[in-house]
Motif scaffolding. Structure first.
Motif, PDB file in Angstrom:
ATOM      1  N   ILE A  97       0.875  -1.173   0.000  1.00 61.19           N
ATOM      2  CA  ILE A  97       0.000   0.000   0.000  1.00 61.19           C
ATOM      3  C   ILE A  97       0.913   1.225   0.000  1.00 61.19           C
ATOM      4  CG2 ILE A  97      -1.723   1.289   1.359  1.00 61.19           C
ATOM      5  CD1 ILE A  97      -2.810  -1.366   0.316  1.00 61.19           C
ATOM      6  N   PRO A  98       0.610   2.253  -0.786  1.00 64.51           N
ATOM      7  CA  PRO A  98       1.437   3.466  -0.729  1.00 64.51           C
ATOM      8  C   PRO A  98       1.567   3.968   0.719  1.00 64.51           C
ATOM      9  CG  PRO A  98      -0.080   3.596  -2.571  1.00 64.51           C
ATOM     10  CD  PRO A  98      -0.465   2.374  -1.773  1.00 64.51           C
ATOM     11  N   VAL A  99       2.792   4.198   1.142  1.00 66.04           N
ATOM     12  CA  VAL A  99       3.081   4.560   2.530  1.00 66.04           C
ATOM     13  C   VAL A  99       2.303   5.794   2.973  1.00 66.04           C
ATOM     14  CG1 VAL A  99       4.923   5.275   4.114  1.00 66.04           C
ATOM     15  CG2 VAL A  99       5.348   3.484   2.446  1.00 66.04           C
ATOM     16  N   GLU A 100       2.102   6.745   2.069  1.00 68.97           N
ATOM     17  CA  GLU A 100       1.398   7.971   2.452  1.00 68.97           C
ATOM     18  C   GLU A 100      -0.077   7.739   2.794  1.00 68.97           C
ATOM     19  OE1 GLU A 100       1.982   7.873  -2.052  1.00 68.97           O
ATOM     20  OE2 GLU A 100       3.255   7.606  -0.326  1.00 68.97           O
ATOM     21  N   LEU A 101      -0.609   6.542   2.508  1.00 65.39           N
ATOM     22  CA  LEU A 101      -1.994   6.219   2.849  1.00 65.39           C
ATOM     23  C   LEU A 101      -2.121   5.553   4.213  1.00 65.39           C
ATOM     24  CD1 LEU A 101      -3.258   4.931  -0.609  1.00 65.39           C
ATOM     25  CD2 LEU A 101      -3.613   7.169   0.446  1.00 65.39           C
TER      26      LEU A 101
END
Length: 152
Positions: A97-101
């Motif tokens: 999952i994109p880390v910023e999410l």
């Protein structure tokens, strides 16, 4: 008398069998990206710019977590959105999952305690946030991002 009871039992069994086989697929409709809330399309454009829509379904009734739109992307990600277009859960299907999410506190816990693993799924429940790691371990956090338990 036995024949009447047997006939009644068979009729009741048939009635219960046919009514219990309700297909959940009848409760959603395939829609286009134009039918998604603007927040959902903006989210997908921002975080998955190279993906295209594989399919989009709108449920007639929201799930217990509030999700009503099920979006399947060509890169393998499945994302559920609520009626306003806010993401409810993201399933990377074994991709990161994109880390910023990932909420900062949850990401810090994962990177500290599981440095060689990554988050493959994140679910925002009504009272908790659940993440699944790349080794299939499921972790549960409260809404403030505090670790609660490993989900069995």
């Amino acid at each position: 008398m036995k024949r009447i009871l047997l006939s009644g039992f068979i009729a009741l069994s048939l009635l219960l069998t046919t009514t219990s086989c309700d297909n959940d697929d009848d409760h959603d409709t395939v829609i286009t990206a134009a039918d998604l809330p603007a927040a959902a399309t903006g989210f997908i454009t921002a975080y998955f710019p190279n993906a295209t829509y594989q399919s989009i379904k709108k449920q007639n009734k929201a799930d217990s977590d509030g999700s009503i739109y099920d979006v399947y992307l060509t890169n393998g990600f499945d994302i559920d959105f609520d009626v306003n277009g806010n993401w409810v859960d993201i399933d990377g299907n074994y991709q990161a999952i994109p880390v910023e999410l990932i909420p900062e506190k949850i990401n810090a816990y994962v990177t500290t305690n599981y440095p060689n693993l990554f988050v493959t799924s994140i679910d925002n429940e009504t009272t908790s946030t659940e993440v699944e790691l790349s080794n299939n371990l499921e972790l549960v956090f409260d809404l403030q991002g505090n670790f609660l338990r490993i989900d069995k």
